[in-house]
Each structure stands twice: as C-alpha cells, then as structure tokens.
Design a protein around this motif. Structure first.
Motif, PDB file in Angstrom:
ATOM      1  N   GLN A   1       0.821  -1.209   0.000  1.00  0.00           N
ATOM      2  CA  GLN A   1       0.000   0.000   0.000  1.00  0.00           C
ATOM      3  C   GLN A   1       0.855   1.259   0.000  1.00  0.00           C
ATOM      4  O   GLN A   1       2.047   1.228   0.307  1.00  0.00           O
TER       5      GLN A   1
ATOM      6  N   TRP B   1       2.236   4.418   1.587  1.00  0.00           N
ATOM      7  CA  TRP B   1       2.530   4.703   2.987  1.00  0.00           C
ATOM      8  C   TRP B   1       3.131   6.089   3.093  1.00  0.00           C
ATOM      9  O   TRP B   1       3.929   6.503   2.262  1.00  0.00           O
TER      10      TRP B   1
ATOM     11  N   ALA C   1      -2.535   7.955   4.460  1.00  0.00           N
ATOM     12  CA  ALA C   1      -2.157   6.602   4.866  1.00  0.00           C
ATOM     13  C   ALA C   1      -3.189   5.980   5.803  1.00  0.00           C
ATOM     14  O   ALA C   1      -3.374   4.758   5.798  1.00  0.00           O
TER      15      ALA C   1
ATOM     16  N   ARG D   1      -6.115   3.698   4.206  1.00  0.00           N
ATOM     17  CA  ARG D   1      -5.852   2.523   3.361  1.00  0.00           C
ATOM     18  C   ARG D   1      -6.609   1.277   3.805  1.00  0.00           C
ATOM     19  O   ARG D   1      -7.114   0.537   2.960  1.00  0.00           O
TER      20      ARG D   1
ATOM     21  N   SER E   1       3.917  -0.087   8.564  1.00  0.00           N
ATOM     22  CA  SER E   1       4.477  -0.782   7.410  1.00  0.00           C
ATOM     23  C   SER E   1       3.511  -0.692   6.233  1.00  0.00           C
ATOM     24  O   SER E   1       2.291  -0.716   6.420  1.00  0.00           O
ATOM     25  N   PRO E   2       4.015  -0.584   5.001  1.00  0.00           N
ATOM     26  CA  PRO E   2       3.130  -0.539   3.837  1.00  0.00           C
ATOM     27  C   PRO E   2       2.626  -1.910   3.409  1.00  0.00           C
ATOM     28  O   PRO E   2       1.781  -2.011   2.524  1.00  0.00           O
TER      29      PRO E   2
ATOM     30  N   ASP F   1      11.109  -5.965   4.899  1.00  0.00           N
ATOM     31  CA  ASP F   1      10.618  -4.905   5.797  1.00  0.00           C
ATOM     32  C   ASP F   1      11.640  -4.731   6.916  1.00  0.00           C
ATOM     33  O   ASP F   1      11.793  -5.601   7.780  1.00  0.00           O
TER      34      ASP F   1
END
Length: 509
Positions: A12, A14, A21, A24, A51-52, A160
């Motif tokens: 996503q 971010w 954000a 989402r 985190s995205p 990540d």
C-alpha cells in the motif's frame, strides 16, 4: 472477526500523518466488500500500521485483481510463494510451495518470461546488494527466459526493515519480514487516473475543491459503482461528483449558492465557466444540479439514494449558512415574503449555520433518503483529542470507519463512513446535545481554533511604541507646526530669496 480466503500480500501507499495513509485499511475493506469478497479481508487489530505491507485474504485471484485496480491506496497486490522473518526462511517456504504446486507454477517458471526484483522498506539496496538478495531465489529451477524490460510475470523479494520515530533504521540491519511473491496486478495509481483528474489541470475549481485523491477515496468508501445514485447536498464545484461519475454513477448535487451554480462572474472580461465544464472536459455524464438548502430538503420522501458523499461547510475556508430570516435570528419581528411576486429574482436571506446543526441535518437527510445498506461518507474537522463515541449519531446509521488526515493549522480532517442499517421512521432523528449543559464536541467550532496565534511580546511592545508616538504627534497644536516649518525654511534660505517653490526656482535657473 475471522478473515477467510486466499492469502495475498498487498503493498500500500505509505506516508506521514499529512498523507492519506490512515485511509488505506478502510478503503481496502470497503472495496473488497463491494466486489463480493468476504468482509473483512484484513484484521486491523493485527496489522502493523507502520508498514506498507499487509496480508489480505480474498476469495480468488480474479477478485484480488479487481480490488487492486479499484483501490487508490494500493500500489500492487501479490500471490505469496514464501514468507518468513529472514531471507533463508522465505526461501525455504518458496521451495516447498514450488514442489507442492507444480501444476500452478509450471507456466510461470518454464513457459513465460519473468523478472525478479527487490524492494526494501526502511532500507535502500545497492545493485550489488540486490543481486545478493535475489540470487538464492533464482535457484528454484527456472527454465523460462528472463526479460527485464517487459516481462510477462514479475516476482518480488520484499523486505521490511521497519520504521522508527519518523526515520528509517540505519542501513545494514537485517529485515524483520521477508516475502517472495508473484505480482498479480497493479493498483489504480499505475493507471494514470489521479494525474488526469488533478486540480492543476481542471478547468473549473474553487477555493474548497476537493483533491482528486481524496475524492476517489471517498467514492470507494461509499462503494460507488456503475448505476449507483450518488447525492452531494453541498456540491460546490462538484469535485466529489466527478470521481463518482468516473465510476459510472448517476449523480445529483445541491447547493444554496445561486451565483456559483449559475456561474455568475463578477469581472466583466472573465470567461464564464461552470461546474459542467469539468464533466465535459473529462467526457463524463452531466450531473443533475438543484439550487436548494439541505436544512430544508426539497425532495419527496423516498429511500432511493445509494450513497451520499459530501464535504459539509465548517467555517474554515467557507462559512456555513442556511436559509432564514436575519431579523428573526436577531429576535426581531420578521415580515413575510411573497416569493411568487418576485419569481426567479428572489434570493432568500441567510443566517449562520452552526456546524453541529449542519451535521445533524445531514444525518437526518441520509437516514431518510438512503436505501437500506446505503452509505454516508462525509468530511468532518476536529480539534484536540478525538473520541469516536462523540461523533454525530442517528438511530438508523451505524459507524463503519473513520480515517484522519492532519492539516496545517492545528486540526485534523476526518473521513466518516456510515451505513444505513435500519428502516427510517419519522420519529427517528439525529442526536442533538443540550447546548446549555453538555460540553461542545471537538468539531463544534473549528474555525475559532484554526490560525489563531497570540501576539508575541515583541510585537505587542512595538505596537505600544507606535501608539505613543502617534499620541505625541497629536498633542502638538497645528499652528505650532506651521510656525516651526516656516522658521526652518527661513534658516535654510540664508540668501534671503522670496519664499517660492524650490522646484520652481530650479526650473527658472
């Protein structure tokens, strides 16, 4: 709630608190429910908001593709082949997946071109580091040709490294999560929709026009689809209806600003434009526009609207006003107006419209005209501490989601999504507080808290000095001023010349 279905990795968009954000997760669940997926597709309680990457369970690959192409906050969506807390753990699971799903992976690994790419969150990989990361995954038994420019299938190694106190962790730290996956589809951003609908290129905008990104987010929250009936009671320049019309909705807008709707320009040489120019510019269907007041809705009572999407006025950039008698508002006797006598030339007077009343009337209209299961999506400004239990409520409407965006000026803009869960009855009204005894909510008077800076000590001191100087000048008698000026002129004119204009004297010489 339990989340069921196939597991996909969603990357996503971010960003910080001033981005979208926070929207989402609510958007993803709304769009997934709209396309028929079992809702919710993500468990927000177990999601890392820093985190995205988020794991989502969707019923099928086709449904996941449809969700990705509709969501604004999705970069891309992937089929997970292996994951773990390290590169070694993800590689081990990827080998197991390939062995157990040979029929599924055969065409991707042996028949069609492919490329493997590396993307790290919290860490920037050099070319040498990327090769080192992807090398083990290239030993899974590939026989297909590599095509880096235009591959049929794109495989990603996502890592990540985390996010800490607004700054990425230092390079060299090992990742806490790793995924090896096949890209299924890109998101709506890759389709070039947002740049096309940017306010920078739009022919007709106003000071409160909603940006394209937020307009499409709200349309997704309202689950707008082809054939939906969408209503905006505060239409303005119709920025929100542009996004709904793009998704194939039939749009209706209303506003009490007669001059705006009829394109009354105040400059004689200005080119006359109206909100319909935008729809023609984008090749969209024209909406139906009505000049009216949401405090006094002109509609026949009927549950027919699929979604109400709006940005109500809250007094920061556009003051809220409703139709009413100014004399009656001031406690004076008001005279009746024969509107039939003036016809179309009659413009009703207006009075201030408190934000609390704006929201209560909006909820009453939504409860009365939305179909069962229809959605109300609106923007609400708040200042200070926020408590979702203090939001405007109605017996027929239930809260689905609320997302926030921090704005300049010390307040937050929140997107509130509500769903009609009960059939409307005339006795059911929005909850209104007792203003004499109950405290005001965080959205009651945002304008009073925005851009209000106390003067500094240095500023106040300078102001006092200027005031003293002005008072000192005023104490001098005007006759004394004339006498002093004549004496000064006589002293400077030592040659004894006649008292004439100096500039005239220079011209004569």
């Amino acid at each position: 709630m339990e989340v069921s279905g196939m597991e996909f990795l969603v990357q996503q968009v971010w960003g910080g608190p001033k981005s979208f954000a926070d929207f989402r997760f609510a958007e993803l669940n709304s769009v997934a429910e709209m396309v028929g997926a079992a809702s919710p597709v993500i468990d927000e309680k177990n999601v890392d908001v820093g985190s995205p990457f988020v794991m989502a369970r969707i019923d099928s690959i086709e449904m996941a593709t449809e969700v990705a192409k509709r969501c604004v906050m999705i970069k891309n969506i992937h089929e997970v082949w292996g994951n773990g807390d390290s590169l070694e753990a993800a590689l081990k699971k990827a080998k197991t997946y390939v062995e157990e799903n040979k029929a599924h992976v055969d065409r991707f690994m042996h028949n069609e071109t492919f490329a493997v790419r590396v993307n790290g969150f919290g860490h920037t990989y050099s070319v040498q580091e990327q090769r080192k990361v992807m090398e083990p995954f290239l030993q899974l038994g590939w026989t297909a040709k590599v095509n880096l420019k235009n591959p049929k299938n794109i495989f990603w190694v996502f890592t990540d490294h985390g996010h800490q106190e607004g700054h990425f962790k230092t390079a060299g730290n090992s990742p806490s999560k790793v995924w090896f996956c096949r890209q299924i589809s890109e998101g709506m951003r890759s389709m070039g929709v947002l740049p096309r609908f940017s306010l920078k290129t739009r022919p007709f905008i106003g000071p409160t026009s909603t940006c394209a990104e937020l307009a499409f987010l709200m349309a997704n929250q309202g689950q707008v689809r082809n054939g939906s009936l969408v209503f905006d009671p505060f239409v303005g320049t119709a920025s929100l209806l542009v996004a709904s019309s793009y998704f194939g909705a039939f749009c209706v807008g209303m506003d009490r600003d007669y001059c705006l709707l009829h394109s009354k320009v105040h400059k004689p040489k200005a080119r006359q434009k109206d909100l319909f120019v935008n729809f023609k510019y984008y090749g969209l269907g024209k909406p139906e526009i009505v000049c009216g007041d949401n405090a006094f809705p002109p509609w026949v009572q009927r549950e027919m609207v699929d979604a109400i999407i709006c940005d109500p006025p809250y007094g920061v950039r556009a003051g809220a006003r409703r139709t009413g008698s100014r004399k009656a508002h001031q406690g004076k006797k008001a005279n009746d107006v024969d509107i039939w006598k003036y016809g179309k030339k009659h413009v009703p007077s207006s009075i201030p419209y408190p934000v609390e009343d704006v929201m209560a009337d909006l909820l009453d209209v939504a409860a009365e005209y939305l179909v069962l299961g229809g959605r109300l999506v609106y923007l609400l400004p708040t200042v200070g501490d926020f408590d979702s239990s203090k939001l405007p409520t109605h017996p027929c409407l239930s809260l689905i989601a609320h997302s926030s965006q921090a704005l300049t000026g010390g307040f937050d803009r929140r997107c509130i999504t509500m769903k009609k869960s009960r059939k409307w009855e005339p006795s059911l009204k929005a909850t209104r507080r007792d203003k004499s005894s109950e405290p005001a909510p965080c959205y009651a008077d945002v304008a009073a808290h925005v851009f209000r800076k106390q003067p500094s000590a240095s500023t106040s001191t300078k102001g006092e000095e200027r005031k003293k100087q002005y008072e000192k000048k005023e104490d001098i008698d005007p006759r004394e001023k004339r006498e002093k000026s004549s004496e000064i002129y006589k002293v400077n004119n030592s040659e004894g010349l006649p008292l004439t204009n100096p500039s005239k004297k220079m011209r004569q010489s």
